[in-house]
Design a protein around this motif. Structure first.
Motif, PDB file in Angstrom:
ATOM      1  N   LYS A   1      -4.523   2.268  -0.554  1.00 37.01           N
ATOM      2  CA  LYS A   1      -5.491   1.253  -0.118  1.00 37.01           C
ATOM      3  C   LYS A   1      -6.842   1.489  -0.803  1.00 37.01           C
ATOM      4  CE  LYS A   1      -6.312  -1.017   4.183  1.00 37.01           C
ATOM      5  NZ  LYS A   1      -6.321  -0.911   5.619  1.00 37.01           N
TER       6      LYS A   1
ATOM      7  N   GLN B   1      -0.325   5.290   2.146  1.00 33.95           N
ATOM      8  CA  GLN B   1      -1.054   4.034   2.374  1.00 33.95           C
ATOM      9  C   GLN B   1      -2.565   4.223   2.326  1.00 33.95           C
ATOM     10  OE1 GLN B   1       0.984   2.784   5.976  1.00 33.95           O
ATOM     11  NE2 GLN B   1       2.210   1.312   4.791  1.00 33.95           N
TER      12      GLN B   1
ATOM     13  N   ASN C   1       0.803  -1.238   0.000  1.00 28.15           N
ATOM     14  CA  ASN C   1       0.000   0.000   0.000  1.00 28.15           C
ATOM     15  C   ASN C   1       0.829   1.277   0.000  1.00 28.15           C
ATOM     16  OD1 ASN C   1      -2.506  -1.299   0.041  1.00 28.15           O
ATOM     17  ND2 ASN C   1      -2.349  -1.614   2.252  1.00 28.15           N
TER      18      ASN C   1
END
Ligand code: GDG
Length: 477
Positions: A442, A438, A392
């Motif tokens: 994600k 991240q 991620n």
């Protein structure tokens, strides 16, 4: 090929068959290609007696055609043989010197040659003739892309009740752009032979409907066109990728080996990745200019960042493409010569294609992926980068002119004409805290995983069935 079976099959028709050709010792070998479209449609054309019709990618002498046809039949593929002149005029000429530039808003690059158009018509007829040899009345036909805009109309005349879907992989321009084409009505009349017309984005759908209603005697209600008692549904189907393939590849031994090879000695270097076919629509030169700007305005990054730029050879017999290649070669040479040191070079430029394992290694280790097309139907590279980021991390910089920007809204979105904007986006990406990377990655991964290429195929076929069923029930009322 046995065409006697009257059960319903799905017939995919595209300019190129999904095969790689190896010609050795006067022998042809055909290997199924792993391109996104072929992967997504694999379940369809390899099942039952379904088939894929298209040009095999080489000029096959007449006396060898039967042999090639047999070999392809074993892969559920059915060839349309094109001569070199047809390739020059229909493919390189009309498709890539008229439709491609106009549909990508680069109207001054278009050459409206009558002989291109004549050949485009005759090759579309040729595809129809080949298709008629294997089609049955009840088959479901799915035509792909801008090389075959006339085919839905030609097949509709021959098979008035056929189920015909059409998907265009490149943008559809606004009316003011499309109307410039001398053969605009003919092209639209060809397209509306389909029951369902798909584009990557809602904007393309809007442009198509507005263009069709201005240039043809058709009515529109929402996303449905009515013409001569027929209804044509126009919808957005954003194409996805094989997410599991890209996310799974990174852990394989081959890719790990490539990663080690690639990253050794670059532990502290920030790597920026760019991957495209050679094409003026991809904004390759502009991207390089933005990097130059960055090195001028932020000299602290000299020696700290490297661009890995893969340009895959494409259409290099079309003059605009060879000209572009020349310009890129020159720009990179100049930039590197001015900024490089004994042990650092700003642009690692490759003019060739790589095996998927090398691509995967680059995708999974590059800190930034820089995708800045001037116009792009979708752009699969951006999605492949996202799918490869199993941790991620990493930042995607994405042009607002790519269809993918409508889905990947957590990318750093840029206007590719604004070099300062791209420069600042790179700085933002270089400084972005891991937690923010991240969070964004994600969210994008969830989208790419869910709306994958299988979902795209199933969704289109499902809609095509629904559209046809609703037409039938309208007729019986
Ligand atoms: C058209 C539309 C639309 C690239 N280098 C290598 C390699 N590739 C593969 C990538 C990716 C594909 O080529 C490129 O796809 P894009 O979508 O980025 O661009 P186009 O070729 O212009 O495709 C586009 C697409 O159709 C689908 O509808 O998104 O807008 O223009 O899959 O991975 N593959 C390998 N080696 C390379 O060096 N093996």
């Amino acid at each position: 090929m046995d065409t006697s079976n009257t059960s319903m099959k799905t017939v995919i028709i595209s300019n190129r068959l999904p095969v790689k050709i190896i010609e050795e010792n006067d022998e042809y070998t055909f290997i199924p290609s792993e391109g996104g479209l072929a992967t997504g449609l694999g379940d369809v054309y390899k099942s039952g007696n379904s088939i894929w019709i298209g040009w095999p990618g080489i000029e096959v002498p007449e006396e060898r055609q039967e042999e090639v046809t047999q070999k392809l039949a074993a892969l559920n593929l059915y060839p349309v043989y094109l001569t070199q002149t047809e390739i020059n005029l229909y493919y390189e000429g009309f498709s890539n010197e008229v439709l491609w530039p106009v549909f990508h808003y680069l109207v001054t690059y278009a050459h409206y040659e009558q002989n291109y158009w004549d050949c485009y018509q005759s090759v579309n007829e040729k595809f129809a003739k080949s298709a008629m040899q294997v089609l049955n009345r009840r088959d479901k036909i799915w035509i792909q892309d801008y090389q075959l805009l006339l085919l839905p109309g030609i097949l509709r005349e021959k098979l008035p009740n056929a189920t015909i879907g059409f998907f265009q992989h490149i943008p559809f321009p606004s009316y003011e752009i499309f109307r410039l084409i001398p053969w605009r009505e003919e092209l639209l009349n060809g397209l509306i032979g389909a029951d369902l017309i798909g584009f990557h984005t809602f904007d393309d759908v809007r442009h198509f409907i507005s263009t069709a209603t201005r240039l043809l005697p058709v009515n529109s209600s929402s996303n449905v066109l009515s013409s001569n008692e027929r209804q044509i549904v126009v919808e957005a189907f954003p194409m996805g990728i094989d997410h599991h393939k890209f996310s799974g590849l990174t852990a394989t031994k081959e890719v790990q080996k490539e990663i080690e090879y690639f990253r050794t000695g670059k532990e502290d270097m920030k790597v920026i990745l760019s991957i495209d076919r050679l094409d003026y629509s991809k904004g390759i030169l502009e991207r390089l200019k933005a990097l130059e700007l960055l090195l001028q305005h932020y000299p602290e990054y000299i020696g700290k960042i490297e661009l890995f730029m893969i340009v895959v050879p494409s259409r290099d017999t079309v003059p605009k493409y060879s000209e572009l290649r020349h310009q890129i070669d020159q720009f990179v040479g100049n930039l590197n010569a001015r900024y490089r040191s004994m042990n650092w070079i700003p642009v690692n430029y490759f003019y060739r294609s790589f095996p998927i394992e090398v691509l995967s290694a680059l995708y999974s280790t590059a800190d930034i992926c820089l995708v800045t097309p001037m116009r792009d139907g979708m752009n699969l590279v951006s999605k492949e980068y996202v799918a490869s980021r199993n941790n991620n991390d990493g930042v995607l910089i994405l042009s607002e002119m790519a269809g993918a920007s409508k889905e990947l809204t957590d990318a750093v979105i840029v206007n590719p004409n604004n070099l300062g904007d791209i420069m600042e986006a790179i700085v933002t990406a270089l400084k972005m805290p891991l937690a923010e990377q991240q969070l964004r990655m994600k969210a994008m991964r969830a989208i790419v995983e869910k709306f994958n290429v299988k979902h795209w195929v199933n969704n289109f076929i499902l809609r095509l069935n629904e559209v046809k069923d609703s037409q039938k029930s309208l007729l019986t009322k």
